[in-house]
Design an enzyme around this catalytic site. Sequence first.
Site, short mmCIF file in Angstrom:
data_model
loop_
_atom_site.label_atom_id
_atom_site.label_comp_id
_atom_site.label_asym_id
_atom_site.label_seq_id
_atom_site.Cartn_x
_atom_site.Cartn_y
_atom_site.Cartn_z
N HIS A 1 0.83 -1.20 0.00
CA HIS A 1 0.00 0.00 0.00
C HIS A 1 0.87 1.25 0.00
O HIS A 1 0.58 2.22 -0.70
CB HIS A 1 -0.92 -0.03 1.23
N GLU B 1 -4.78 -12.15 -15.55
CA GLU B 1 -3.56 -12.09 -14.75
C GLU B 1 -3.07 -13.48 -14.37
O GLU B 1 -2.21 -13.63 -13.50
CB GLU B 1 -3.75 -11.20 -13.51
N ASP C 1 0.56 -9.81 -11.44
CA ASP C 1 0.34 -11.23 -11.16
C ASP C 1 0.68 -12.09 -12.37
O ASP C 1 1.22 -13.18 -12.22
CB ASP C 1 -1.12 -11.47 -10.73
N CYS D 1 -3.55 -2.88 -16.63
CA CYS D 1 -3.63 -2.10 -15.39
C CYS D 1 -2.52 -2.47 -14.41
O CYS D 1 -2.45 -1.92 -13.32
CB CYS D 1 -5.00 -2.22 -14.74
C1 PEP Z 1 -1.91 -7.03 -11.28
O1 PEP Z 1 -1.81 -8.15 -10.80
O2 PEP Z 1 -1.22 -6.63 -12.23
C2 PEP Z 1 -2.88 -6.05 -10.72
C3 PEP Z 1 -3.12 -4.91 -11.31
O3 PEP Z 1 -3.49 -6.38 -9.55
P1 PEP Z 1 -2.78 -6.29 -8.11
O4 PEP Z 1 -1.45 -5.63 -8.30
O5 PEP Z 1 -3.68 -5.50 -7.24
O6 PEP Z 1 -2.69 -7.74 -7.77
MG MG Z 2 -3.36 -8.88 -9.46
#
Ligand code: PEP
Ligand code: MG
Length: 539
Positions: free
Chosen positions: A188, A429, A453, A500
Amino acid sequence: MIRLKGKSVYQSIAVGPILVWKKQEIQITDTKITDVDAEIARVKEAIEQAKAQIGKLYHKAVVEVGEESAAIFEVHQMMLEDDDYLDSIFNMIREEQTNAVYAVETTGNQFSAIFAAMDDDYMRARAADVKDISNRVVRILAGQEDMDLSNMEPSIIVADDLSPSETVQMDKSKILAFVTVHGSTNSHTAILARMMNIPALVTVPMDLSELHTGMNAIVDGISGEVVFEPTEEEQNAAKIRVEEEKDKLRGLSCMKGLDTVSKSGKKINLYANIGNVDDVSYVLENDAEGIGLFRSEFLYLGRDSLPSEEEQFEAYKKVVSAMDGKKVIIRTLDIGADKKADYLHLDKEENPALGYRAIRICLTQKDIFKTQLRALFRAAKYGNLAVMYPMIISTDEVLKIKQVVTEVETELKEEGTEYMIPEQGIMIETPAAVMMSNELAEMVDFFSIGTNDLTQYTLAIDRQNEKLDTFYNAHHPAVLRMIQMVIDSAHAHGIWVGICGELGADTELTEQFLTMGIDELSVAPSAILKIRKLIRDSE
Ligand code: PEP
Ligand code: MG
């Protein structure tokens, strides 16, 4: 002078005094006391102090977030005057000769459990408040100062680790940088640093007992180095670099209001990633065209019970309303793995990243999922909301999600509650989702590639494990080929596809993503203008 290296999560530089954030464990034991009256008087005085502290927080919150949102502090003050609560504490001290700290802690836990078991959403949410006020009284009784971070000087925050509930108290405009002993690049704190355009180093091997608040430091997010007590010369050189960074940012402000379109006319939807409702201010400030990933799990973290439907509805509605017609993609709960919430009582797992997380929790604990979907569908009436589901591995999961969506829709319709079923997409992912992307594309409205991920699962490299850094290659051809495969599958079925994950903001790949046919990039707000410039300069 102390010079240490860590992992940088945002490339910027800061110079200034440090604020050492130390978590002090309070030992709570059932030691017996002899002077009952004196112990009760101690509690009474601590309660008065707690009320005064909360009063200050109330006034600060009224100014910052308005009377309605600040009202929670009035509730806290009222709780501290509640006869049942106070009698329970005093009776324990009188009848069992327990010490004040133990009596307050135990009463807090008991009342919190009572609230948590109630049927009414609003009352259930009060469980966390009782814990909060009791913790405050316990801290006062134990002689721990309430670190008043609301009035801090501009500082570099130095800590063992920081939880969302700790950073939430800080005045963000006064934070120059974060330096933590623990934490990952996706923690975070890291996400917050990227959001705020400030340097942050994690996994810095500091001995906090050697550091004290007020000491000067330089945090260099470019070299990944922190220097405590630097020389005058070093400080001056760093200050020049801080100004250069600021100039660079100012130079990008001319990108505000411009279209994100390449020279050959390829339009990219350039959206921002957020974790909290308050982050919307960074999105607007950096002129993002929408929100491509609202990590809703942050609403579930740093608290003692699940957020209620109303609480979530208000948060989602606030974000979509503030975005005023621009798209807001809210990802459903992605808890588990590195994101823990004690109240969910998730078992300790051998391989948490491969464990019980995200959609797996939602599809097995349907009440939690349905509450969130109800809040989302209700909020969809107030703006351009889209929902996205994380960690998908199969078409079967999408079918199950659709079934829950239908159940929620039927319930809302039958009750006569206003709602709208928004656009729905999935995160790609997992390598399984990539390989199934042709089939999945027929079932959803869009894809958003979670490269954080996807990279960890493709390369078999735990994204939290700093020891594997030398093996990690963010540009691994396997990942890039997978991205191409997903784009092709999406386009073959007429749906749009974005990225993302953190790779979306990797400027070395921006041009390549354009060539590959990506439709959307969702990045930290601080990266928006830089990426827009790159896209406008690309063919
Ligand atoms: C990802 O896995 O790229 C993602 C955007 O989700 P998080 O980083 O929250 O797992
Ligand atoms: Mg993720």
